[in-house]
Write an enzyme that holds these catalytic residues in place. Sequence first.
Site, PDB file in Angstrom:
ATOM      1  N   HIS A  84       0.799  -1.233   0.000  1.00 14.41           N
ATOM      2  CA  HIS A  84       0.000   0.000   0.000  1.00 14.41           C
ATOM      3  C   HIS A  84       0.833   1.286   0.000  1.00 14.41           C
ATOM      4  O   HIS A  84       0.288   2.372  -0.216  1.00 14.41           O
ATOM      5  CB  HIS A  84      -0.998  -0.006   1.171  1.00 14.41           C
ATOM      6  N   HIS A 103      -6.856  -1.084   7.924  1.00 12.21           N
ATOM      7  CA  HIS A 103      -6.039  -0.069   8.602  1.00 12.21           C
ATOM      8  C   HIS A 103      -6.194   1.286   7.902  1.00 12.21           C
ATOM      9  O   HIS A 103      -6.356   1.327   6.680  1.00 12.21           O
ATOM     10  CB  HIS A 103      -4.555  -0.446   8.544  1.00 12.21           C
ATOM     11  N   ASP A 145      -3.743   3.441   7.618  1.00 12.59           N
ATOM     12  CA  ASP A 145      -2.444   3.787   7.003  1.00 12.59           C
ATOM     13  C   ASP A 145      -2.175   5.285   7.146  1.00 12.59           C
ATOM     14  O   ASP A 145      -1.797   5.968   6.187  1.00 12.59           O
ATOM     15  CB  ASP A 145      -2.401   3.355   5.527  1.00 12.59           C
ATOM     16  N   HIS A 161       4.076   1.083   4.339  1.00  5.95           N
ATOM     17  CA  HIS A 161       2.704   0.889   3.832  1.00  5.95           C
ATOM     18  C   HIS A 161       1.674   1.341   4.872  1.00  5.95           C
ATOM     19  O   HIS A 161       0.487   1.385   4.556  1.00  5.95           O
ATOM     20  CB  HIS A 161       2.448  -0.558   3.361  1.00  5.95           C
ATOM     21  N   ASP A 203      -7.495  -2.402  -0.458  1.00 10.07           N
ATOM     22  CA  ASP A 203      -6.488  -3.243   0.180  1.00 10.07           C
ATOM     23  C   ASP A 203      -7.102  -4.627   0.411  1.00 10.07           C
ATOM     24  O   ASP A 203      -8.213  -4.731   0.933  1.00 10.07           O
ATOM     25  CB  ASP A 203      -6.098  -2.591   1.523  1.00 10.07           C
ATOM     26  N   GLU A 241      -1.682  -4.838  -1.900  1.00  9.88           N
ATOM     27  CA  GLU A 241      -1.338  -5.794  -0.843  1.00  9.88           C
ATOM     28  C   GLU A 241      -1.602  -7.252  -1.203  1.00  9.88           C
ATOM     29  O   GLU A 241      -1.527  -8.123  -0.328  1.00  9.88           O
ATOM     30  CB  GLU A 241      -2.014  -5.445   0.493  1.00  9.88           C
TER      31      GLU A 241
END
Length: 320
Positions: free
Chosen positions: A99, A128, A130, A143, A229, A274
Amino acid sequence: MNKKVVLIGAPIETGTHISGCRMGPDAFRCAKLVETLQSLGLEVEDWGNQAPKPIATQTHANGAIHHLAETIGWTQTLFEVAVKAMHSGALPVFIGGDHSMAMGTVSGISESAAQAGQEQFVLWLDAHPDYHGLSTTMSGNLHGTPAAYFTGRSGFTPYFQEVANPIKPENICMLGLRSVDQAERDALMHDGVLAYDMRYIDEHGISQPLQSFLQKVKQANGRLHLSFDVDFLEPDIAPAVGTTVPGGATFREAHLIMEILADSNLVTSVDLVELNPFLDERGKTASLMVDFIASLFGRRVLDRVTTASHGPMMGYAMVS
Ligand SMILES: [Mn+2]
């Protein structure tokens, strides 16, 4: 949706500790991504796998950070190719790759939107957010940082190029969150990102938050980037990811999102990230992702019939 698609391979895995994402773009091709899109009547051009710009070794005060120079090099490459792809008039589908690639892809499409005088929005499907800065990441895996970078949060320069046209936090909708660190939680709250965790989806369903976000995009006559993702999904159906978190989106929830997005006709660029084929089971995650993308681009099992006399959603008819 745009009838011309360009595929851009980003075999990047420097943003993670786990090897395998470098095979992601080719796994998407093996799972017949090109043929599937073509079968839907799309014109597909594959621009192949990109390579990072060479950058001299970089060190950061946060000693956990690894592969900083390589990730900067990838960000520069993907920024440029994203701008180029948007200017070509096609819809780019960036196939990763971890990512961290979104640092380049999203900052690039945002640059392009700004040049066109349009507002850029981002739908982030992920376990997540991120949303770590370089100084807050404890894993050192970059990532975990792209959304903080492309919203223009501090601390990324002088390492990464400055984001000239950052995405406004209120233009980001995150769905499916279930693993959020305290530093990220604070930053998300402070910035006003629209962040929906799995509990919200359990209680309200996926349609309501998505539809209200799409309404916002539409009202602004904006562009919409989808960053998908693999770990958004329940690990049982999508094992090929290094960061599985239990309790992810089901097959039907993810399909519904794709179908609603297809109906909205608002998506202008896509990241598929991912996918780690090294962790997959006989290619099932890659094939599943291709299935979702087919729905995103309008594949239908049943077409909804709407008639004046019966109103919408009264019946379904099989398509031959
Ligand atoms: Mn992610």
